[in-house]
Design an enzyme around this catalytic site. Structure first.
Site, PDB file in Angstrom:
ATOM      1  N   LYS A  59       0.841  -1.201   0.000  1.00  0.00           N
ATOM      2  CA  LYS A  59       0.000   0.000   0.000  1.00  0.00           C
ATOM      3  C   LYS A  59       0.873   1.246   0.000  1.00  0.00           C
ATOM      4  CE  LYS A  59      -3.733  -2.383   2.392  1.00  0.00           C
ATOM      5  NZ  LYS A  59      -4.343  -2.720   3.682  1.00  0.00           N
ATOM      6  N   GLN A 103      -4.311  -1.215   9.911  1.00  0.00           N
ATOM      7  CA  GLN A 103      -4.237  -2.555   9.326  1.00  0.00           C
ATOM      8  C   GLN A 103      -4.814  -3.583  10.302  1.00  0.00           C
ATOM      9  OE1 GLN A 103      -3.118  -3.302   6.134  1.00  0.00           O
ATOM     10  NE2 GLN A 103      -3.854  -5.358   6.584  1.00  0.00           N
ATOM     11  N   ASP A 126     -10.758   3.073   4.619  1.00  0.00           N
ATOM     12  CA  ASP A 126     -11.162   1.664   4.543  1.00  0.00           C
ATOM     13  C   ASP A 126     -12.686   1.526   4.468  1.00  0.00           C
ATOM     14  OD1 ASP A 126      -9.316  -0.342   4.267  1.00  0.00           O
ATOM     15  OD2 ASP A 126      -8.823  -0.467   6.406  1.00  0.00           O
TER      16      ASP A 126
END
Ligand code: NDP
Length: 290
Positions: A59, A103, A126
């Protein structure tokens, strides 16, 4: 029924997620360079889960390549929830940061829901914050989870007719299955969500013009579960004991029956990363009211 497929698809059947993601990333890079400012993305990694470490590195690299200022904040595995929440609070207040991603999974003892809820919803790239989940459920604009967003883009790239199609989503997780079903519904598909308690899974899957599989069981979907001509999107990523990476769909059995199908790897995975970049740009533009 699937429509004739359009580029970039190889072999007329296999959906080339890598190529579609590369095109999207290039498009985002152009938009970023035209934006007149540098969007900022903060990725928070707690502990050293090997898979998470690889994802975060991917990412970070993809963001930099698109001209997004990426910052990875690495915290030790024994970080307390209070310290993690304070880190998020600081990022919420940092004007150079447009997107915050924590994460998952988080180490035991940390309440993921509380952590996600602490992220400023406007920076929640997200799309897991309750506000964004609610917007998606209501069919209102908001930040949408990256993997289902990527699947929608893959479907659009195939040219398949979504409106009116019978779509079956196999899996009902908060990260993939549920938001996937909501996006398909918003695109006017007739949506069925199947899961571990579904009575006759093969029969449900066979009804699908569009089948999205996100279960995490290697090759659970067999060739005779597929309606001829159906569009099959395999979200699953499973590492077999022999080291091979396979999806949730038995690709070799299904590829000759499906109208279009994603491979694993090289299907949905690259789209997830590209959509994170898109969400970061979207969040940056919205925060600046552009
Ligand atoms: P979860 O484990 O959170 O959810 C799995 C879902 O599948 C659940 O709804 C579960 O049903 C259902 N399920 C499990 N076993 C069966 C079965 N035997 N029959 C029918 N349904 C079943 O997984 P995720 O949604 O997080 O991920 C799914 C897969 O997608 C994984 O392989 C993951 O690695 C992959 N993934 C890939 C991404 C990418 O970028 N390509 C991103 C995110 C995930 P129930 O609710 O009844 O328990």
């Amino acid at each position: 029924m699937t429509k004739p497929l359009t580029a970039p698809i190889i072999d007329g059947r296999i959906i080339d997620g890598k190529a579609i993601a590369a095109a999207l990333r290039a498009e985002i890079a152009v938009k970023v360079s035209a934006a007149g400012f540098t969007p900022g993305l903060a990725v928070v990694l707690v502990g050293e889960n090997p898979a998470s470490t690889v994802y975060v590195r991917t990412k970070d690299r993809a963001a930099r390549e698109a001209g997004i200022a990426a910052r990875t904040i690495r915290l030790p595995a024994d970080t307390t929830q209070a310290v993690l929440l304070a880190t998020i609070e600081a990022l919420n207040g940092d004007d150079t940061i447009d997107g915050i991603l924590v994460q998952l999974p988080l180490p035991k003892g940390i309440d993921s829901q509380a952590v996600i809820a602490a992220i400023d919803a406007a920076k929640d790239v997200d799309g897991f914050h309750p506000t964004n989940v609610g917007h998606l459920a209501d069919g209102r604009p908001g930040l949408v989870p990256c993997t289902p967003l990527g699947v929608m883009k893959l479907l659009r790239a195939t040219g398949v007719e979504i409106s009116g199609a019978r779509a079956v989503v196999l899996g009902r997780s908060a990260i993939v299955g549920r938001p996937m079903a909501r996006l398909l519904l918003a695109a006017d598909a007739t949506v069925t969500i199947a899961h571990s308690r579904t009575r006759d899974l093969p029969a449900e899957c066979r009804r699908a013009d569009i089948l999205i599989v996100a279960v995490g069981r290697p090759e659970i979907v067999r060739g005779d579960w597929i309606q001829p001509g159906a569009t099959v999107i395999d979200v699953g990523i499973n590492r077999l004991p022999d080291g091979r990476l396979v999806g949730d769909v038995a690709f070799d059995e299904c590829a000759g029956i499906a109208g279009a199908i994603t491979p694993v790897p090289g299907g949905v995975g690259p789209m997830t990363v590209a959509c994170l970049l898109e969400n970061t740009l979207t969040a940056a533009l919205l925060r600046r009211c552009l």
